[in-house]
Design an enzyme around this catalytic site. Structure first.
Site, PDB file in Angstrom:
ATOM      1  NE  ARG A 153       0.496  -8.614   0.047  1.00  0.00           N
ATOM      2  CZ  ARG A 153      -0.398  -8.985   0.949  1.00  0.00           C
ATOM      3  NH1 ARG A 153      -1.557  -9.494   0.565  1.00  0.00           N
ATOM      4  NH2 ARG A 153      -0.163  -8.863   2.238  1.00  0.00           N
ATOM      5  CB  SER A 225       6.510  -6.444   2.020  1.00  0.00           C
ATOM      6  OG  SER A 225       6.166  -5.926   3.277  1.00  0.00           O
ATOM      7  CD  GLU A 330       3.983  -7.814  -1.516  1.00  0.00           C
ATOM      8  OE1 GLU A 330       3.434  -6.703  -1.464  1.00  0.00           O
ATOM      9  OE2 GLU A 330       4.248  -8.489  -0.519  1.00  0.00           O
TER      10      GLU A 330
END
Length: 335
Positions: A153, A225, A330
Site C-alpha cells: 500500500r 479498509s 492505510e
C-alpha cells in the site's frame, strides 16, 4: 465537501476539474506556490479539518491498447477513470491480472499512488509505467515500475516524491487468458462448484465477497479498509501462536523482502487483531468500527474527523498492548 467517501463535513478553498494534460498544465502554472491536492474519488482520504488549498479532480477517463503480443496486451488508462470500470472492460476483453482488484473504490491514478491490493494481487503486479506531471514545473515525467518503488500500500508518490507529481495515466500489462490467482482468503471457496473459473467468475466472486463485508460508500461513509495488515517477525509470530493457536497468518519468505523482516515473517490480518481486542461494532462519537468487518471504520452518525482519528488511535493502542503489534492506517490523513 462531497469529494471524500468518509462524508465528513469539511471544506476546501477551491476545487478545479481538468479533462486534458494541457488543461492540467495550465492550471498548475496559474496556481504556482499554492497548496495542491489531487483527488480521485476521495476513497482513501481522511480530511482532518478544512483544507486551505486547491483540490484537483481528473476528468480524464479514457483507456486504449498500446501494443499487443501473442500472450499480452498493454493498456494505458487515464487517471480519472474509475478503477472498477477499467477492470470490467478488461475482463470483457478476456485480459487477466486485475480481476482480484474488482470493486475497490477509487481511480486509476490512485491505484498507482496507493498500490492498491486485494486477494493476493497488487497494482504493482501489472503496472508497467506511470505517466505524471511535475507540480512545480508542469513538465511530464514517466516512471517505470521499478522507479515507483512500490511497497505494501505504498509507492514513491507517498514518500520521497509526495506532493511533487500528479498521475495522468497508467500503463498496465495484462495477460490473455492468464493464470488466475485463487488461493488468497476465501476466494477459492467462493468459486466452489466452478470447475474452470474465468476472470469474469473471479470478478463476480470478489464483488460478492466484498459486498458481504464492506459497506457501500454511497450508503455509509467510509474509506474502505482503514488499516494495513502488519507483517511481524518469525520470533513474535511463534510466541503469539503458542497463546493463540488459531491465529491466521500468511507466511512471507522472499529473498527480496526488506532487511527488517530478516527475509522471513508473517502477515497477520489486522481485522483479526482488532476483533480480538473487542472493537467490532464499537463507537467513538459518530465513528464506528464496522460491525461486519473491523478493518473498516465508518461514519455512522455524523462523525467528525476527530471522532475517526480518536477511534483509530484507540484501536491501534489496544492492538499494541494486547499483541505487541503495531498496526498503522492505510488511509491518508489530509491536514
Amino acid at each position: 465537501m462531497p469529494y471524500n467517501t468518509f462524508r465528513v463535513d469539511v471544506k476546501a478553498r477551491e476545487v478545479i476539474e481538468y479533462d486534458s494534460i494541457e488543461d492540467l498544465r495550465q492550471t498548475l502554472l496559474s496556481h504556482k506556490g499554492e497548496v495542491i491536492l489531487p483527488v480521485g474519488e476521495g476513497s482513501n482520504l481522511l480530511f482532518t479539518r478544512d483544507f486551505d488549498g486547491l483540490i484537483l479532480l481528473s476528468r480524464m477517463c479514457r483507456a486504449r491498447a498500446l501494443k499487443e503480443t501473442q500472450d499480452e496486451v498493454w493498456i494505458e488508462a487515464e487517471s480519472g477513470l474509475k478503477l472498477d470500470d477499467l477492470i470490467a472492460q478488461l475482463v470483457d476483453m478476456n485480459l487477466t491480472g486485475m480481476e482480484n482488484l474488482s470493486h475497490i473504490p477509487g481511480t486509476v491514478g490512485a491505484s498507482a499512488v496507493q498500490n492498491v491490493g486485494a486477494y493476493g494481487v497488487e497494482a504493482k503486479d501489472v503496472i508497467e509505467q506511470v505517466h505524471t506531471i511535475h507540480v512545480e514545473t508542469a513538465e511530464p515525467r514517466t516512471f517505470t515500475n521499478e522507479e515507483c518503488r512500490f511497497g505494501y500500500r505504498d509507492s514513491i508518490f507517498k514518500n520521497e516524491l509526495k506532493g511533487q507529481y500528479i498521475v495522468t495515466s497508467v500503463v498496465y500489462k495484462l495477460k490473455k487468458d492468464g493464470e488466475l490467482k485463487l488461493d488468497y482468503g476465501n476466494l477459492r471457496s467462493a468459486l466452489e462448484g466452478i470447475a474452470k473459473p474465468t476472470a469474469q467468475d473471479v470478478r463476480e466472486a470478489v464483488i460478492a465477497v466484498r459486498k458481504t463485508k464492506l459497506p457501500e460508500v454511497s450508503e455509509l461513509g467510509s474509506a474502505g479498509s482503514f488499516f494495513k495488515n502488519p507483517v511481524i517477525k518469525e520470533s513474535l509470530f511463534l510466541a503469539l501462536q503458542q497463546q493463540y493457536p488459531d491465529i491466521p497468518h500468511y507466511a512471507i519468505n522472499s529473498p527480496t523482502a526488506p532487511a527488517v523482516l530478516q527475509r522471513s515473517g508473517h502477515k497477520i490480518p489486522a481485522a483479526w487483531l482488532i476483533e480480538q481486542c473487542g472493537w467490532k461494532g464499537k463507537m467513538v462519537g459518530g465513528a464506528q468500527c464496522y460491525d461486519k468487518q473491523p478493518l473498516v471504520l465508518v461514519n455512522r452518525n455524523n462523525a467528525t474527523p476527530q471522532d475517526i482519528i480518536d477511534l483509530a488511535q484507540a484501536i491501534c493502542t489496544s492492538v499494541q498492548l494486547k499483541f505487541g503489534i503495531t498496526i498503522s492506517p492505510e488511509v491518508n490523513y489530509i491536514e
